[in-house]
Design an enzyme around this catalytic site. Structure first.
Site, PDB file in Angstrom:
ATOM      1  N   ASP A 400     -62.475  22.291  10.860  1.00  0.00           N
ATOM      2  CA  ASP A 400     -61.511  22.974  11.713  1.00  0.00           C
ATOM      3  C   ASP A 400     -60.110  22.571  11.262  1.00  0.00           C
ATOM      4  O   ASP A 400     -59.943  21.607  10.495  1.00  0.00           O
ATOM      5  CB  ASP A 400     -61.766  22.583  13.170  1.00  0.00           C
ATOM      6  CG  ASP A 400     -60.812  23.281  14.117  1.00  0.00           C
ATOM      7  OD1 ASP A 400     -60.517  24.460  13.892  1.00  0.00           O
ATOM      8  OD2 ASP A 400     -60.360  22.636  15.081  1.00  0.00           O
ATOM      9  N   LYS A 401     -59.102  23.295  11.721  1.00  0.00           N
ATOM     10  CA  LYS A 401     -57.731  22.955  11.334  1.00  0.00           C
ATOM     11  C   LYS A 401     -57.002  22.201  12.445  1.00  0.00           C
ATOM     12  O   LYS A 401     -56.670  21.038  12.299  1.00  0.00           O
ATOM     13  CB  LYS A 401     -56.940  24.221  10.980  1.00  0.00           C
ATOM     14  CG  LYS A 401     -55.518  23.931  10.487  1.00  0.00           C
ATOM     15  CD  LYS A 401     -54.681  25.169  10.402  1.00  0.00           C
ATOM     16  CE  LYS A 401     -54.217  25.637  11.758  1.00  0.00           C
ATOM     17  NZ  LYS A 401     -53.202  24.729  12.361  1.00  0.00           N
ATOM     18  N   LYS A 546     -39.587  37.642  15.707  1.00  0.00           N
ATOM     19  CA  LYS A 546     -39.828  36.670  14.650  1.00  0.00           C
ATOM     20  C   LYS A 546     -41.287  36.740  14.247  1.00  0.00           C
ATOM     21  O   LYS A 546     -42.173  37.075  15.046  1.00  0.00           O
ATOM     22  CB  LYS A 546     -39.462  35.252  15.099  1.00  0.00           C
ATOM     23  CG  LYS A 546     -40.355  34.665  16.173  1.00  0.00           C
ATOM     24  CD  LYS A 546     -39.948  33.234  16.465  1.00  0.00           C
ATOM     25  CE  LYS A 546     -40.857  32.638  17.533  1.00  0.00           C
ATOM     26  NZ  LYS A 546     -40.496  31.240  17.850  1.00  0.00           N
ATOM     27  N   ARG A 577     -44.244  25.806   7.131  1.00  0.00           N
ATOM     28  CA  ARG A 577     -44.539  27.028   7.877  1.00  0.00           C
ATOM     29  C   ARG A 577     -43.235  27.775   8.087  1.00  0.00           C
ATOM     30  O   ARG A 577     -42.294  27.247   8.690  1.00  0.00           O
ATOM     31  CB  ARG A 577     -45.175  26.656   9.211  1.00  0.00           C
ATOM     32  CG  ARG A 577     -45.443  27.836  10.101  1.00  0.00           C
ATOM     33  CD  ARG A 577     -46.023  27.362  11.420  1.00  0.00           C
ATOM     34  NE  ARG A 577     -46.126  28.447  12.359  1.00  0.00           N
ATOM     35  CZ  ARG A 577     -46.514  28.290  13.614  1.00  0.00           C
ATOM     36  NH1 ARG A 577     -46.818  27.087  14.056  1.00  0.00           N
ATOM     37  NH2 ARG A 577     -46.592  29.322  14.413  1.00  0.00           N
ATOM     38  N   THR A 657     -60.955  28.254  11.017  1.00  0.00           N
ATOM     39  CA  THR A 657     -60.029  28.044  12.127  1.00  0.00           C
ATOM     40  C   THR A 657     -59.831  29.340  12.902  1.00  0.00           C
ATOM     41  O   THR A 657     -59.951  30.438  12.346  1.00  0.00           O
ATOM     42  CB  THR A 657     -58.667  27.531  11.614  1.00  0.00           C
ATOM     43  OG1 THR A 657     -57.769  27.390  12.708  1.00  0.00           O
ATOM     44  CG2 THR A 657     -58.067  28.489  10.602  1.00  0.00           C
ATOM     45  N   GLY A 658     -59.535  29.190  14.176  1.00  0.00           N
ATOM     46  CA  GLY A 658     -59.172  30.337  14.990  1.00  0.00           C
ATOM     47  C   GLY A 658     -57.691  30.624  14.948  1.00  0.00           C
ATOM     48  O   GLY A 658     -57.209  31.564  15.582  1.00  0.00           O
ATOM     49  N   ASP A 659     -56.951  29.847  14.178  1.00  0.00           N
ATOM     50  CA  ASP A 659     -55.499  29.983  14.115  1.00  0.00           C
ATOM     51  C   ASP A 659     -55.100  31.112  13.163  1.00  0.00           C
ATOM     52  O   ASP A 659     -55.923  31.705  12.472  1.00  0.00           O
ATOM     53  CB  ASP A 659     -54.880  28.664  13.666  1.00  0.00           C
ATOM     54  CG  ASP A 659     -53.521  28.439  14.300  1.00  0.00           C
ATOM     55  OD1 ASP A 659     -52.916  29.423  14.743  1.00  0.00           O
ATOM     56  OD2 ASP A 659     -53.076  27.284  14.354  1.00  0.00           O
ATOM     57  N   ARG A 768     -58.620  33.090  12.095  1.00  0.00           N
ATOM     58  CA  ARG A 768     -58.905  33.943  13.254  1.00  0.00           C
ATOM     59  C   ARG A 768     -60.407  34.078  13.470  1.00  0.00           C
ATOM     60  O   ARG A 768     -60.939  35.142  13.753  1.00  0.00           O
ATOM     61  CB  ARG A 768     -58.272  35.323  13.090  1.00  0.00           C
ATOM     62  CG  ARG A 768     -56.774  35.325  12.855  1.00  0.00           C
ATOM     63  CD  ARG A 768     -56.004  34.604  13.918  1.00  0.00           C
ATOM     64  NE  ARG A 768     -56.053  35.267  15.225  1.00  0.00           N
ATOM     65  CZ  ARG A 768     -55.440  34.810  16.307  1.00  0.00           C
ATOM     66  NH1 ARG A 768     -54.763  33.663  16.243  1.00  0.00           N
ATOM     67  NH2 ARG A 768     -55.526  35.445  17.440  1.00  0.00           N
ATOM     68  N   LYS A 774     -67.879  31.089  12.998  1.00  0.00           N
ATOM     69  CA  LYS A 774     -67.922  29.829  12.254  1.00  0.00           C
ATOM     70  C   LYS A 774     -69.362  29.434  11.970  1.00  0.00           C
ATOM     71  O   LYS A 774     -69.704  29.015  10.858  1.00  0.00           O
ATOM     72  CB  LYS A 774     -67.227  28.721  13.046  1.00  0.00           C
ATOM     73  CG  LYS A 774     -65.726  28.909  13.230  1.00  0.00           C
ATOM     74  CD  LYS A 774     -65.134  27.709  13.968  1.00  0.00           C
ATOM     75  CE  LYS A 774     -63.634  27.844  14.131  1.00  0.00           C
ATOM     76  NZ  LYS A 774     -63.021  26.665  14.783  1.00  0.00           N
TER      77      LYS A 774
END
Length: 1082
Positions: A400-401, A546, A577, A657-659, A768, A774
């Site tokens: 995971d992240k 943004k 980032r 990751t879900g990010d 995502r 996963k």
């Protein structure tokens, strides 16, 4: 759960319909209607494997699936039924011990899971029943109950938000334990609901439970109001936490194992290590050897008896019953007797030793001081000790992240305003940052642009500030901090629904500016940007936006892009980032059109997301680019070094990751998973939409292109330790992965191409991801060609599925709860501890247990081969060569403790060298020490020594007068000499293999040999009253009086160990010496 299975069995499954109807508060609408309460599952969460009622049969069934356990059960039954040369105790006692020890260990581990489940199920919650607030256990919540949740509490089930304590009828939740995102998400109450929930009459028509966390479609109907369409923003998921809201009320729509969080869990399955599979394969070989020996001896017996005078000698006349017995039945009985006589070639005691080694060895992980974290005052935790050796065989690491690779803590680095670069002067100043103009600029201040840039950052976010403390409590989507110019300060802005937002600029004079938030255009993984529409106290309506550079640049003027793109590219290359900031001044007509479009789209019953997207895209055009920011998501301590070490050890690292993709990509660069020379292959929704064709067609085209570049261009075998000339990194998102894994006829082809591409990439990034996706990724790799060993590591509930799916699950004791820890096989405080767990402990555990397995088969072959050869010289009469005491105690007492101590304490390479030289991990990868070639070597060594034992002693017995008084030795002396040589040889062989000597090794090795000598003296030197016959009376003492016996014993031991001695002298060491490795690194 049982009811659900029975419903499926008898055809009464509730899933036969596409939706479910729920009555809020269990009150029908209208109240005069006949009401039949629908039946849904209760709110219990079950992660345990056994119950009190099924533990014994289920555990016994799983244990007797092991070949050795089942085999010894059959042998025990044969010994009980048939008259065999040995007692049933010799097989039954070790089997009973193995089954009991294993059952106790597995029962204890499952009891811990029951305890964790009860903590969740017995948690007290508040439910509204008939207008009264009632406290009840979480497991007793029913679908339709109205539940009260207060701030900082976790939602006990999936709820539709009915009422909030906030004036704007919203609430804020964090879903870190579900999708890894720690920002505060805004959820909305159902529009037009009554204030009094005690008398609310409404129905909810929603879809049946499904695992997608981001999808929810339902209709809410009041008795006096028309139908309302609800979406994910109205659903509060189990596992999420209420924040910045005093309390809320919601109606339960999904409960227990039907919640989205539970549906994303994989059921617990019995994990079996690769060593256990190798043991089963070796057992099959030895079973074949055993059956062959029994067949040969049975055949020779009847060949011998077919000769004249041999079937019924004068001294052993047959009874009438024996003469009338069926010949074939006698042959079968004799075959079983030989099976029992030779059954000690199957090392059932090995399972006892393996279980003890795993159980005791797991304490070394828990006791390791390097795993202790002073911050949480905890060390490592072992939930499943069955997989210790698997830690040394990992080929794929799925991580995971958020909370695993990173601390989820943003640090401002620099920003670019109108082409001019600004850097942080003092990183300790937060949340107010002082910026100075970079020396490379011309010293010119751009006051208007700078103020507009700061204003955009202060408004375009979803930060929530607690009124009680006045301090920042949470962060929202893509927040970059609150900025100020040198000598100026900007207080953080507070966004509260449609209320006013105050900005207080403090310069030489105090200027207060009020803004009213009109609309929030939420972040979307396809748009990759967010916007807010605000109105100032002057009446100006502005849109601030943004997002990612690839999303913002096409919507602004090209000359503005040229001034800022260079800074963005440099920051991205450095692993920061980056976010671009833009704005747009809206006229009254433009805002009226956008406002009407947004309200209409949000109230739409069908295609709401598509209509919102169309309005977003329409209003976010023609913007002006202001600048860009660069922030660093702080990595976990030694995260980059840990990932580098794992890759040097030959492991492939996949980030699931879900990010968002941009955040995850930056993290991969920061962790050195993506290098500067890595070519990234991106397969996302944006990639598929570039061609303007159907996604399926575009998907096939892109997959073929990537396959040609990453696979066909190089003859690079999957999971090879050597890398290709060009390193590739692969990026995919959850939506595209759904296309790859869908049930269409082309899905298997897509899946095959996707897997081949990923296996030829150094690192794979999946962003995502839903929790179930996963697990699908892990399952795909786990079941691919070669069955590589997989490891999953995470810290949140959204990682539980992949933790359970992988061969090894690692939980991190992080900030997102303990769901991952409770469901993992091992738990560690920090990511950096994974390096020592795998490269150190994993390597040593595998070497130890691999040597243990090979050694057991070897010493049992040495033990039983002389017994087999003896049948050629006793007319195949099933005469034992060894006394019954030796048969029983050989594996239990005489040779068990030295190998147990070796398997716990051996360090062929010291821990420091294993940590500093990660490539040593490759030497034992892919089950290198339990392949057929090492197994064949150990088998041939056992055959050589067994032949030497038997025929060496037979050569001694060619001279019958071995004692001073002229008496001759008998058959029990023959067997005792063979057994003495055997015990000393196999024990000294283990001593020669030992590299790390401790006082324990010395004690058990030399103590075992001394115990054998003492036992033999006492066993044969005393008349035991409980024995009907004493075969070894004074045999051992008489044997040691013979100088010839002493000479043969010493000579045979030396000759048996001679090949090993020569190999040690002549062969290049398998493992590098500690000093040699240290010198190489210096």
């Amino acid at each position: 759960m049982l009811r659900r299975r029975l419903n499926r069995l008898f055809g009464r499954d509730e899933r036969r319909v596409d939706s479910r109807t729920i009555y809020v508060g269990h009150r029908p609408c209208p109240a005069t209607d006949a009401f039949i309460p629908p039946k849904f599952c209760d709110n219990r969460i079950v992660s345990s494997k056994y119950t009190v009622w099924n533990f014994l049969p289920k555990n016994l069934f799983e244990q007797f699936r092991r070949i050795a356990n089942f085999y010894f059960l059959i042998i025990f039954l044969v010994q009980v039924i048939v008259d065999t040369p040995t007692s049933p105790v010799t097989s039954g006692l070790p089997l009973f011990f193995v089954i009991t020890v294993t059952a106790i260990k597995q029962g204890y581990e499952d009891w811990l899971r029951h305890k964790a489940d009860n903590e969740v199920n017995k948690y007290l919650v508040t439910v509204l029943e008939d207008g009264r607030r009632t406290r009840k256990e979480s497991e007793k919540i029913k679908v339709g109950d109205v539940v009260e949740v207060v701030e900082d509490e976790t939602f006990p089930c999936d709820l539709i938000l009915l009422q909030s304590s906030r004036e704007d009828e919203t609430c804020f939740v964090t879903t870190a334990s579900l999708d890894g995102e720690s920002n505060h998400k805004t959820h909305y109450t159902v529009p037009d609901t009554e204030k009094g929930l005690e008398s609310l009459s409404a129905t909810v028509e929603c879809e049946q439970p499904q695992p997608d966390l981001y999808k929810f479609v339902t209709f809410f109907s009041l008795c006096v109001v028309s139908l309302r369409s609800l979406g994910p923003e109205n659903l509060l998921l189990k596992g999420a936490t209420l924040k910045n809201t005093q309390k809320i009320y919601g109606v339960a729509v999904y409960s227990g194992m039907e919640t989205k969080m539970a549906l994303n869990y994989q059921g617990k399955s019995q994990k079996r290590s690769v060593v256990e599979k190798s043991i089963n394969a070796f057992l099959l070989v030895y079973l074949c050897i055993l059956v062959s020996k029994a067949l040969v001896c049975t055949t020779l017996k009847y060949v011998w008896q077919s000769q004249p005078g041999q079937e019924e000698p004068w001294y052993n006349q047959k009874t009438q019953k024996e003469k009338d017995a069926n010949l074939y039945l006698n042959m079968f009985t004799d075959f079983l007797s030989f099976m029992v006589l030779f059954n000690f070639i199957i090392p059932v005691s090995m399972y006892v030793t393996v279980e003890m080694q795993k159980f005791l060895g797991s304490f070394f992980i828990s006791w390791d001081k390097d795993f202790f974290d002073p911050e949480i005052q905890e060390g490592a935790l072992v939930n499943t000790s069955d997989l210790n050796e698997e830690l040394g065989q990992v080929e794929y690491v799925f991580t995971d992240k958020t909370g695993t690779l990173t601390q989820n803590s943003m640090e401002f680095i620099e920003c670019c305003i109108d082409g001019f670069q600004y850097k942080n002067r003092d990183s300790k100043v937060h949340p107010v940052l002082h910026l100075v103009l970079n020396e490379c600029t011309f010293g010119k201040w751009h006051t208007e642009e700078e103020e507009l840039f700061l204003r955009a950052l202060c408004l375009c976010h979803t930060v929530q500030v607690k009124e009680s403390t006045g301090q920042e409590d949470g962060v929202g989507d893509q927040v970059d901090g609150v900025l100020g110019l040198d000598g100026e300060m900007v207080h953080p802005a507070e966004l509260r629904g449609t209320g006013p937002v105050q900005l207080l600029f403090i310069n030489q004079s105090i200027t207060q500016m009020n803004f009213y938030l009109l609309h929030v255009l939420n972040f979307d993984p396809v748009r990759r940007r967010m916007s807010v529409i605000v109105r100032s106290n002057c009446g100006d309506i502005m849109l601030f936006c943004k997002g990612a550079d690839s999303s913002i640049f096409p919507r602004v003027r090209q000359e503005e892009v040229d001034r800022i793109s260079m800074h963005v590219e440099r920051n991205a290359t450095e692993g920061y980032r980056t976010l671009c900031v833009a704005y747009k001044l809206l006229s009254s007509e433009e805002y009226a059109q956008a406002d009407a479009g947004l309200r209409e789209a949000r109230l739409a019953l069908d295609d709401r997301e598509e209509k919102l997207m169309a309005v977003y895209n329409q209003v976010e055009t023609g913007m002006s680019l202001i600048g860009a920011t660069a922030v660093e998501d702080r990595l976990q301590e030694e995260a980059a070094e840990t990932m580098e070490a794992l890759q040097r050890a030959g492991m492939k690292v996949w980030v699931l990751t879900g990010d968002k993709m941009e955040t995850a990509k930056s993290t991969c660069y920061a962790c050195r998973l993506f290098q500067r020379g890595t070519e990234l292959l991106e397969l996302t929704v944006r990639t598929l939409e570039d061609g303007g064709r159907r996604r399926e067609e575009r998907l096939h085209e892109v997959l073929l292109d990537y396959h040609k570049r990453a696979v066909s261009a190089f003859s690079f075998s999957p999971r090879s330790w050597t890398s290709a000339k060009q390193d590739y990194g692969f990026i995919i998102d959850g939506a595209t992965l759904s296309l790859v894994f869908n049930s269409s006829p082309d899905s298997s082809h897509y899946k095959s191409l996707f897997l081949q591409i990923c296996q030829n990439c150094t690192t794979v990034l999946c962003c995502r991801m839903a929790p179930l996706q996963k697990a699908q990724i892990v399952n795909m790799v786990k079941n691919s060609k070669g069955s590589p060993i997989t490891l999953s590591i995470g810290d949140g509930a959204n990682d539980v599925s992949m933790i359970l799916e992988a061969h090894i699950g690692i939980g991190i004791k992080g900030k997102e709860g303990r769901q991952a820890v409770r469901n993992s096989d091992y738990a560690i405080p920090k990511l950096k501890h994974l390096k020592k767990l795998l490269l150190g402990h994993g390597h040593l555990y595998y070497v130890r247990i691999a040597h243990l397995v090979q050694y057991f088969f070897y010493k049992n072959l040495c033990f039983i081969l002389p017994q087999f050869l003896y049948q050629f010289f006793c007319g195949s009469s099933q005469q034992p060569l060894y006394d019954a005491a030796y048969l029983t105690m050989y594996n239990i007492c005489f040779t068990s403790m030295p190998i147990l101590a070796y398997s716990l304490l051996e360090q062929h390479i010291c821990m420091e060298v294993l940590m500093s030289n990660a490539t040593l991990y490759r030497d034992v990868a892919k089950n290198a020490m339990l392949r057929w070639s090492p197994f064949l070597y150990w088998t041939l060594l056992g055959v050589y020594q067994g032949l030497l034992f038997f025929f060496g002693v037979r050569f001694l017995f060619s001279n019958p007068a071995l004692q001073d008084n002229g008496q001759v030795f008998g058959n029990w002396s023959y067997g005792t000499i063979v057994f003495t040589v055997l015990v000393f040889t196999v024990t000294l062989k283990l001593a020669m293999d030992t590299r790390h000597w401790t006082w324990i090794n010395h004690f058990v090795i030399w103590g075992s040999l001394a115990f054998y000598m003492v036992f033999s003296f006492f066993w044969g030197g005393i008349i035991w009253p409980f024995l009907r016959q004493q075969r070894l009376y004074f045999v051992f003492a008489n044997m040691l009086r013979s100088v010839s016996a002493w000479l043969v014993i010493i000579l045979l031991i030396l000759l048996s160990l001679l090949p090993e001695i020569l190999l040690l002298v002549l062969r290049k060491p398998r493992w590098p010496h500690s000093r040699q490795v240290r010198y190489t690194h210096i």
